[in-house]
Scaffold this active site. Structure first.
Site, PDB file in Angstrom:
ATOM      1  N   CYS A   1      30.450 106.854  67.785  1.00  0.00           N
ATOM      2  CA  CYS A   1      30.855 108.118  68.374  1.00  0.00           C
ATOM      3  C   CYS A   1      32.364 108.070  68.589  1.00  0.00           C
ATOM      4  O   CYS A   1      32.989 107.045  68.368  1.00  0.00           O
ATOM      5  CB  CYS A   1      30.158 108.304  69.710  1.00  0.00           C
ATOM      6  SG  CYS A   1      28.375 108.074  69.599  1.00  0.00           S
TER       7      CYS A   1
ATOM      8  N   ARG B   1      33.922 110.865  63.527  1.00  0.00           N
ATOM      9  CA  ARG B   1      33.104 109.719  63.915  1.00  0.00           C
ATOM     10  C   ARG B   1      31.672 110.102  64.259  1.00  0.00           C
ATOM     11  O   ARG B   1      30.822 109.235  64.501  1.00  0.00           O
ATOM     12  CB  ARG B   1      33.730 109.018  65.129  1.00  0.00           C
ATOM     13  CG  ARG B   1      35.146 108.554  64.893  1.00  0.00           C
ATOM     14  CD  ARG B   1      35.704 107.906  66.131  1.00  0.00           C
ATOM     15  NE  ARG B   1      34.968 106.709  66.460  1.00  0.00           N
ATOM     16  CZ  ARG B   1      35.219 105.505  65.961  1.00  0.00           C
ATOM     17  NH1 ARG B   1      36.185 105.350  65.102  1.00  0.00           N
ATOM     18  NH2 ARG B   1      34.487 104.477  66.320  1.00  0.00           N
TER      19      ARG B   1
ATOM     20  N   TRP C   1      27.332 110.598  67.495  1.00  0.00           N
ATOM     21  CA  TRP C   1      26.538 110.353  66.295  1.00  0.00           C
ATOM     22  C   TRP C   1      25.327 109.576  66.814  1.00  0.00           C
ATOM     23  O   TRP C   1      25.450 108.413  67.209  1.00  0.00           O
ATOM     24  CB  TRP C   1      27.329 109.547  65.287  1.00  0.00           C
ATOM     25  CG  TRP C   1      26.682 109.384  63.951  1.00  0.00           C
ATOM     26  CD1 TRP C   1      26.748 110.253  62.889  1.00  0.00           C
ATOM     27  CD2 TRP C   1      25.893 108.270  63.499  1.00  0.00           C
ATOM     28  NE1 TRP C   1      26.048 109.752  61.832  1.00  0.00           N
ATOM     29  CE2 TRP C   1      25.501 108.534  62.167  1.00  0.00           C
ATOM     30  CE3 TRP C   1      25.457 107.087  64.087  1.00  0.00           C
ATOM     31  CZ2 TRP C   1      24.716 107.664  61.427  1.00  0.00           C
ATOM     32  CZ3 TRP C   1      24.674 106.220  63.348  1.00  0.00           C
ATOM     33  CH2 TRP C   1      24.310 106.511  62.027  1.00  0.00           C
TER      34      TRP C   1
ATOM     35  N   ASN D   1      30.820 104.565  73.262  1.00  0.00           N
ATOM     36  CA  ASN D   1      30.570 104.376  71.822  1.00  0.00           C
ATOM     37  C   ASN D   1      30.103 102.941  71.650  1.00  0.00           C
ATOM     38  O   ASN D   1      30.803 102.012  72.049  1.00  0.00           O
ATOM     39  CB  ASN D   1      31.857 104.620  71.025  1.00  0.00           C
ATOM     40  CG  ASN D   1      31.714 104.170  69.580  1.00  0.00           C
ATOM     41  OD1 ASN D   1      30.643 104.269  68.998  1.00  0.00           O
ATOM     42  ND2 ASN D   1      32.790 103.666  69.013  1.00  0.00           N
ATOM     43  N   GLY D   2      28.925 102.772  71.069  1.00  0.00           N
ATOM     44  CA  GLY D   2      28.385 101.426  70.882  1.00  0.00           C
ATOM     45  C   GLY D   2      26.893 101.434  71.174  1.00  0.00           C
ATOM     46  O   GLY D   2      26.278 102.505  71.239  1.00  0.00           O
TER      47      GLY D   2
ATOM     48  N   GLU E   1      32.502 105.872  42.033  1.00  0.00           N
ATOM     49  CA  GLU E   1      33.233 106.573  43.089  1.00  0.00           C
ATOM     50  C   GLU E   1      33.182 108.102  42.874  1.00  0.00           C
ATOM     51  O   GLU E   1      33.035 108.863  43.836  1.00  0.00           O
ATOM     52  CB  GLU E   1      34.685 106.064  43.126  1.00  0.00           C
ATOM     53  CG  GLU E   1      35.619 106.743  44.090  1.00  0.00           C
ATOM     54  CD  GLU E   1      35.202 106.655  45.562  1.00  0.00           C
ATOM     55  OE1 GLU E   1      34.263 105.916  45.894  1.00  0.00           O
ATOM     56  OE2 GLU E   1      35.805 107.376  46.362  1.00  0.00           O
TER      57      GLU E   1
ATOM     58  N   LYS F   1      31.572 110.708  45.550  1.00  0.00           N
ATOM     59  CA  LYS F   1      32.292 111.875  46.080  1.00  0.00           C
ATOM     60  C   LYS F   1      31.414 113.116  45.970  1.00  0.00           C
ATOM     61  O   LYS F   1      31.299 113.899  46.907  1.00  0.00           O
ATOM     62  CB  LYS F   1      33.618 112.113  45.331  1.00  0.00           C
ATOM     63  CG  LYS F   1      34.707 111.128  45.581  1.00  0.00           C
ATOM     64  CD  LYS F   1      35.420 111.266  46.918  1.00  0.00           C
ATOM     65  CE  LYS F   1      34.794 110.472  48.002  1.00  0.00           C
ATOM     66  NZ  LYS F   1      35.035 109.048  48.107  1.00  0.00           N
TER      67      LYS F   1
ATOM     68  N   GLU G   1      28.330 112.965  48.482  1.00  0.00           N
ATOM     69  CA  GLU G   1      28.534 113.021  49.932  1.00  0.00           C
ATOM     70  C   GLU G   1      29.049 114.358  50.413  1.00  0.00           C
ATOM     71  O   GLU G   1      28.749 114.757  51.542  1.00  0.00           O
ATOM     72  CB  GLU G   1      29.427 111.880  50.429  1.00  0.00           C
ATOM     73  CG  GLU G   1      30.844 111.898  49.960  1.00  0.00           C
ATOM     74  CD  GLU G   1      31.654 110.710  50.486  1.00  0.00           C
ATOM     75  OE1 GLU G   1      31.346 110.192  51.564  1.00  0.00           O
ATOM     76  OE2 GLU G   1      32.612 110.319  49.809  1.00  0.00           O
TER      77      GLU G   1
ATOM     78  N   HIS H   1      19.440 101.792  28.490  1.00  0.00           N
ATOM     79  CA  HIS H   1      18.369 100.948  29.030  1.00  0.00           C
ATOM     80  C   HIS H   1      17.526 101.671  30.077  1.00  0.00           C
ATOM     81  O   HIS H   1      16.850 101.031  30.869  1.00  0.00           O
ATOM     82  CB  HIS H   1      18.969  99.666  29.616  1.00  0.00           C
ATOM     83  CG  HIS H   1      19.682  98.835  28.594  1.00  0.00           C
ATOM     84  ND1 HIS H   1      19.013  98.102  27.639  1.00  0.00           N
ATOM     85  CD2 HIS H   1      21.002  98.688  28.334  1.00  0.00           C
ATOM     86  CE1 HIS H   1      19.895  97.498  26.855  1.00  0.00           C
ATOM     87  NE2 HIS H   1      21.110  97.844  27.247  1.00  0.00           N
TER      88      HIS H   1
ATOM     89  N   LYS I   1      32.962 109.003  59.625  1.00  0.00           N
ATOM     90  CA  LYS I   1      34.076 108.395  58.887  1.00  0.00           C
ATOM     91  C   LYS I   1      34.076 106.878  59.014  1.00  0.00           C
ATOM     92  O   LYS I   1      34.208 106.179  58.016  1.00  0.00           O
ATOM     93  CB  LYS I   1      35.400 108.958  59.402  1.00  0.00           C
ATOM     94  CG  LYS I   1      36.616 108.371  58.719  1.00  0.00           C
ATOM     95  CD  LYS I   1      37.082 109.225  57.600  1.00  0.00           C
ATOM     96  CE  LYS I   1      38.247 108.635  56.849  1.00  0.00           C
ATOM     97  NZ  LYS I   1      38.079 108.797  55.401  1.00  0.00           N
TER      98      LYS I   1
HETATM   99  C1  AGP Z   1      33.499 107.355  51.322  1.00  0.00           C
HETATM  100  O1  AGP Z   1      34.020 108.592  51.042  1.00  0.00           O
HETATM  101  C2  AGP Z   1      33.083 107.126  52.704  1.00  0.00           C
HETATM  102  N1  AGP Z   1      33.978 107.575  53.676  1.00  0.00           N
HETATM  103  C3  AGP Z   1      32.545 105.706  52.953  1.00  0.00           C
HETATM  104  O2  AGP Z   1      31.842 105.258  51.849  1.00  0.00           O
HETATM  105  C4  AGP Z   1      33.601 104.643  53.377  1.00  0.00           C
HETATM  106  O3  AGP Z   1      34.402 104.293  52.302  1.00  0.00           O
HETATM  107  C5  AGP Z   1      32.855 103.438  53.952  1.00  0.00           C
HETATM  108  O4  AGP Z   1      32.113 103.839  55.077  1.00  0.00           O
HETATM  109  C6  AGP Z   1      33.778 102.316  54.323  1.00  0.00           C
HETATM  110  O5  AGP Z   1      34.685 102.692  55.315  1.00  0.00           O
HETATM  111  P1  AGP Z   1      35.974 101.832  55.599  1.00  0.00           P
HETATM  112  O6  AGP Z   1      36.814 101.876  54.385  1.00  0.00           O
HETATM  113  O7  AGP Z   1      36.626 102.516  56.774  1.00  0.00           O
HETATM  114  O8  AGP Z   1      35.515 100.448  55.921  1.00  0.00           O
END
Ligand code: AGP
Length: 605
Positions: free
Chosen positions: A2, A27, A73, A97-98, A478, A482, A485, A501, A600
């Site tokens: 959070c 977050r 979250w 948060n935790g 990647e 993108k 997500e 395969h 994030k």
């Molecule tokens: C990707 O767009 C995401 N935000 C996610 O996969 C991210 O790269 C991953 O959670 C790792 O985060 P970090 O680089 O802050 O460790």
């Protein structure tokens, strides 16, 4: 996972807290809440949904000069108003948060003492524990300290008391910074949330408790010993955390990539001397390094896959890449003569931090590649290379990724020189190569208007395949990530040669196949794979860097990407795929910067 924020000063707390909370919304954003202290009374508002929904119910505003706020979250308890923070018991109000791992035992004990609980959260035990100690005669700070000693698990906490104008913050295994203003204090889950309010920060360490009152700050640990922490000055400006005319942070951050890469190079590349140096880095004797590990999550993991190819090919040192959540539990065979490189934008990803601890326990040299100063991975690794991407606010990582790849390229050159594998001439030429990248990216971005049209054409498809080879296979991964997500469209990536395969069975005219196909040593092979897709009437989107691509005529769509040396191809090839995903998501009307179910930085397992 959070976001928490706190304020104690002479200004009105409400706008400061709401503004910082909006910046922390990445977050988590399933509910939000705020508590404001005024003249010995604390008023609390909580709401399911985002910070803007909280703001609506606070229309009358709060007038006090101290307060806390939280964006959630959910871990324990569904997203709802009753589970939203702040949580209160008696005079004590807490944001957290935790995870309090022993909350069930603590709750049982507290219930026996007559405490009543109003939520399903683990957090609610904290204000009750503090109240318990207050009832037994402890003062506020002492009651907090004694309560924290009873908790197992992780916490970043902001705590206030109705009868005492004092703000307390505490940290263990969840990030927390203090912002130091002029006679005022801020608390936040990360420093970017406070950009524009102060540029002086203390990054709290595990078991730190900060007690702020009447313009003074006292720092102690959970044993009650006084501790000292350094004040860091950050040079991030307020404008960096604004959208600057772009519809979304993600789009702004895509367009910031030329600058972010330039910033990652500045001060490190000495082109004339053919040297790359990192001021902040003291690597151990490299000749003894027998193996390198690269560990990360999500997009940062994809950067590691690219790093592996660069480091192995250029340094001839074996590199293992692992997903952090797998690495930490698989009893890796790792020893003292090995190097563990952790890549992370936030520096706070729980699994990556756990991987760091595992690497240290096994005696490896631990290097982090991080974007956030003062983050756990930046602080606790043996060495750190900062990516100077600036604050990345969009949940979907873009500029952090391209700066990670740039930083790994610089690391490869630095190690190549140190190991005597690359002479000055070679490094000079390769520095010249990466220095051209910002300009090439700018040209690509300036001519990328057609990608929005592509998005319109493809937004109706339900599945996508992404193909790439070699150093660009991670770009397929990647690009697919993108799209998934932010647009919620299913996308899968395969090494192009692997398609036959299994996944080839999926191909028909309803399957768009995005092919990353630069003119490198695997180009001819990828051409064969494009043939195979075309033969099954697959809908081909070809991203190529040669004018004479043999398969261009077979593709439904062709997009031209600037030609660059092999190791740098991922940086230019990901950008059109970022834009493609962005435009589809934007046209579909999803919440691009805060896609559903995501956060994030993932600070829980
Ligand atoms: C990707 O767009 C995401 N935000 C996610 O996969 C991210 O790269 C991953 O959670 C790792 O985060 P970090 O680089 O802050 O460790």
């Amino acid at each position: 996972m959070c976001g928490i924020v706190g304020y104690l000063g002479n200004d009105r707390a409400y706008p400061i807290l709401i503004d910082a909370l909006k910046k922390l919304e990445y977050r988590g954003y399933d509910s939000a809440g705020i508590a404001i202290w005024r003249n010995g009374k604390i008023e609390v508002a909580r709401k399911k949904g985002k910070v803007d929904e909280l703001r609506e119910i606070c229309a009358s505003g709060f007038e006090g000069t101290m307060g806390l706020a939280h964006t959630r979250w959910a871990t324990h308890g569904t997203p709802s108003e009753r589970n939203a923070h702040p949580h209160r018991a008696g005079d004590v109000v807490v944001v957290h948060n935790g995870i309090v791992e022993n909350y069930i035992e603590l709750k049982e004990g507290l219930r026996k003492d007559g405490h009543k609980f109003l939520s399903d959260t683990d957090t609610e035990v904290i204000p009750h524990l503090i109240t318990n100690h207050l009832n037994k005669g402890a003062d506020f700070a002492e009651a907090v300290r004694l309560s924290l000693a009873e908790i197992t698990g992780s916490y970043a906490l902001g705590i206030i008391h109705e009868k005492d104008r004092m703000l307390i913050a505490a940290k263990k295994e969840s990030p927390l910074v203090l912002g130091i203003g002029d006679g005022e204090f801020f608390v936040a889950s990360d420093a970017p949330a406070l950009i524009g309010r102060t540029n002086r920060f203390i990054f709290l360490e595990d078991n730190d408790i900060a007690v702020m009152k009447d313009g003074s700050l006292r720092l102690m640990d959970v044993e009650g010993n006084e501790v000292e922490r350094k004040v860091h000055v950050l040079h991030w400006s307020g404008a960096m955390a604004e959208k600057g005319g772009y519809k979304h942070f993600m789009l702004k951050e895509i367009f910031e990539q030329p600058m972010a890469i330039s910033d990652t190079l500045i001060g490190r590349v000495k082109e004339e001397q053919g040297e790359v140096e990192f001021e902040e880095l003291k690597l151990p004797g490299l000749k003894r390094i027998k193996r390198i590990w690269m560990v990360a999550c999500g997009t940062s993991y994809h950067a590691c896959l690219i790093g592996k190819q660069m480091l192995e090919a250029n340094l001839r040192i074996p590199v293992e890449v692992d997903i952090a959540s797998e690495f930490r539990y698989r009893d890796p065979i790792m020893g003292r003569d090995e190097m563990l490189i952790l890549v992370s934008q936030s520096g706070e990803t729980a699994d990556t931090i756990a991987a760091m601890k595992e690497g240290k326990r096994r005696g490896a040299y631990v290097l982090s590649v991080c974007n956030v100063l003062g983050s756990t991975l930046a602080r606790d690794a043996d060495g750190v290379i900062f990516t100077h991407a600036g604050p990345e606010i969009g949940v979907a990582s873009t500029k952090a990724f391209t700066t990670q790849v740039s930083a790994l390229y610089l690391l490869m050159l630095h190690m190549g020189r140190k190991l005597g594998l690359m002479g000055n001439e070679v490094v000079r030429a390769r520095i010249a190569d990466i220095k051209k990248i910002p300009h090439k990216l700018q040209t690509l971005l300036d001519g990328a208007g057609s990608i929005e049209e592509l998005g319109r054409k493809y937004m109706g498809f339900k599945n996508f395949l992404y193909l790439g080879r070699g150093i660009n296979f991670p770009i397929a991964l990647e690009g697919a990530l993108k799209l998934k997500e932010i647009s919620y469209i299913h996308a899968e990536a395969y090494a192009a040669g692997e398609m036959k395969h299994g996944p080839i069975a999926l191909i028909d005219e309803n399957m768009p196949v995005v092919v990353v196909s630069p003119n490198d040593q695997t180009y001819k092979k990828t051409c064969s794979n494009v043939e195979e897709v075309a033969a099954r009437r697959g809908n081909i989107l070809l991203f190529k860097d040669t004018d004479a691509h043999e398969m261009a005529a077979k593709a439904n769509v062709v997009f031209h990407v600037p030609a660059v040396p092999y190791d740098l191809q991922p940086i230019v090839h990901i950008v059109p795929l970022q834009l493609f995903a962005y435009h589809i998501a934007n046209l579909l009307g999803t919440d691009v910067d805060q896609p559903r179910n995501l956060a994030k930085s993932v600070t829980v397992e």
